[in-house]
Design an enzyme around this catalytic site. Structure first.
Site, PDB file in Angstrom:
ATOM      1  CB  SER A 165      -0.727   0.017   1.263  1.00 20.52           C
ATOM      2  OG  SER A 165      -0.154  -0.088   2.377  1.00 20.52           O
ATOM      3  N   GLY A 197      -2.053  -4.328   1.604  1.00 18.32           N
ATOM      4  CA  GLY A 197      -2.082  -5.504   2.166  1.00 18.32           C
ATOM      5  C   GLY A 197      -0.860  -6.296   1.756  1.00 18.32           C
ATOM      6  CG  ASN A 202       1.172  -4.937   4.528  1.00 15.02           C
ATOM      7  OD1 ASN A 202       0.912  -4.439   5.562  1.00 15.02           O
ATOM      8  ND2 ASN A 202       1.164  -4.768   3.352  1.00 15.02           N
ATOM      9  CG  ASP A 244      -1.401   5.387   8.873  1.00 15.22           C
ATOM     10  OD1 ASP A 244      -0.064   5.588   8.739  1.00 15.22           O
ATOM     11  OD2 ASP A 244      -2.087   4.515   8.103  1.00 15.22           O
ATOM     12  CG  HIS A 252      -0.494   3.818   5.129  1.00 16.73           C
ATOM     13  ND1 HIS A 252      -1.286   3.290   5.966  1.00 16.73           N
ATOM     14  CD2 HIS A 252      -0.239   2.906   3.963  1.00 16.73           C
ATOM     15  CE1 HIS A 252      -1.365   1.926   5.740  1.00 16.73           C
ATOM     16  NE2 HIS A 252      -0.607   1.656   4.426  1.00 16.73           N
TER      17      HIS A 252
END
Length: 419
Positions: A243, A272, A302, A393, A396
């Protein structure tokens, strides 16, 4: 005396050979933002005052035959969690033990599911079951038997398991479970991934929130590459990743236009994705039909976020992708990026785990065909914390973050893209 001994033995619990999780354990029902106990026939997880997912709904009910039903809609995560019992010593069960239950998949067309077993602090093992679960829709009650080793990793201590089972749903669906037990000896009849090879075994992304767009995006990327070729445009630069790489099309669009569009660059990032998902994409055409001079790859965060995988196994998945790149694009030079900082503070679990992966990555680079680059210094504050302006966050990038990333790549890419 003999009759007394037999009567006494009959009263002993069967935990030596079998654990019946319907006895001595409470069932917690959870949403992403709330939790309730299934103490009666049914319960709905209450919503907080200001829910982040206001239209989600999670409820559970218990049937007269002991069946527990989980109903969920528009939720990030819904769980039935067996907890608050006496911790179990499952170490003696690992050699031949099984986790067994009856499952009825009433609805999973817009949802996914996983089975989990807790193994201590910061330790949770899971088996994904989206693809297999959807094949069971409408087929009634099915008996599933998993080897306990499906939930075990080298070094795990199962001597005090306090979360022996969790049924997790995502998206929307209805699942029924009954006759849940752990047997010391049993016959496993349901397949599970081998954790030792999961990161290197190509697979489509098995998440309910991705299944509707993941394959169409793959086809769209093949079409994008085909359009470049048919128009006679040479693709000199390719980005591979998850992502964070996909974000070049959104938060990073302006920086992409300024720095990389001139190279007819292609961003092959899928939200993901783990190492095995990128490997599937590479083996199914995403590097074909072009001859880039340079490929930028960052993948593996991930693997950490989904299963807190042994760093060596994640690095094996990264190496497998490098091998695939070399096979399909032998002329391309690879800029292998360290995983970006994850977690607000340096001592956050995910940050520390990714740091272990990054420590192993330089060994994959020879400085010529594969060049390693760690950009953590450009993305973190002097004390190692993350800025909300750069990583809102703590994972990202913001537009400002993408601008920093793009400018940090100018010097190394100038060298790699040179004739």
């Amino acid at each position: 005396m003999h009759r007394f001994l037999l009567a006494f033995l009959a009263l002993l619990p069967l935990t030596a050979q079998s654990v019946d999780l319907s006895k001595g354990w409470q069932v917690a029902v959870t949403d992403f933002e709330g939790e309730a106990r299934l103490t009666g026939d049914r319960i709905t997880v209450p919503k907080p005052a200001n829910p982040r997912v206001p239209n989600s709904h999670v409820a559970a009910r218990r049937g007269s035959d002991g069946t527990v039903t989980l109903q969920f809609s528009n939720t990030w995560i819904a769980q039935l969690r067996w907890q608050d019992g006496k911790p179990l010593d499952l170490n003696p069960y690992l050699a031949e033990g099984t986790l067994e239950f009856d499952l009825n998949v009433v609805d999973l067309a817009k949802g996914g599911m996983k089975f989990k077993l807790g193994c201590g602090k910061d330790c949770e093992r899971k088996v994904p079951f989206l693809f297999a679960g959807r094949t069971l829709i409408g087929k009634g009650r099915q008996h599933l038997s998993f080897s306990l080793k499906c939930f075990w990793r080298e070094g795990d201590d199962f001597s005090a398991v306090n979360l022996p089972f969790t049924l997790e749903g995502t998206g929307s669906g209805e699942l029924q479970i009954a006759n849940l037990r752990i047997n010391k000896t049993g016959k496993a009849t349901t397949a599970c991934p081998d954790y030792r090879t999961q990161s290197t075994t190509p697979e489509r992304l098995q998440e309910s929130w991705a299944v509707d767009w993941w394959l169409p995006r793959h086809e769209a990327k093949l079409a994008e590459i085909r359009a470049h070729r048919e128009a006679g445009r040479r693709v000199d630069l390719v980005f591979l990743g998850d992502s964070i790489t996909q974000g070049w099309e959104n938060e990073g669009k302006a920086a992409w236009t300024r720095h990389f569009a001139k190279h007819n660059a292609v961003a092959l990032g899928f939200g993901g994705d783990r190492t095995e998902n990128l490997l599937w994409r590479l083996q199914n055409g995403e590097l074909d039909g072009m001859a880039p001079k340079a490929i930028v790859m960052m993948i593996g965060t991930n693997n950490t976020g989904e299963r807190l995988e042994d760093p060596a196994l994640t690095v094996a998945g990264i190496q497998r992708n490098l091998d695939e790149i070399r096979k399909r694009q032998p002329q391309a030079k690879v800029l292998l990026l360290a995983l970006f900082p994850r977690g607000e503070k340096p001592d956050d679990l995910m940050r520390r785990h990714n740091a272990k992966i990054n420590a192993l990555l330089p060994a994959l680079a020879d400085g010529k065909r594969v060049v390693f680059l760690d950009l953590a210094h450009a993305l973190t504050n002097t004390d190692g914390t993350l800025s909300k302006d750069i990583l809102p966050d703590s994972l990202h990038l913001s537009p400002q973050g993408y601008d920093i990333w793009a400018r940090s790549l100018e010097a190394p890419l100038t060298s790699l893209l040179a004739p």
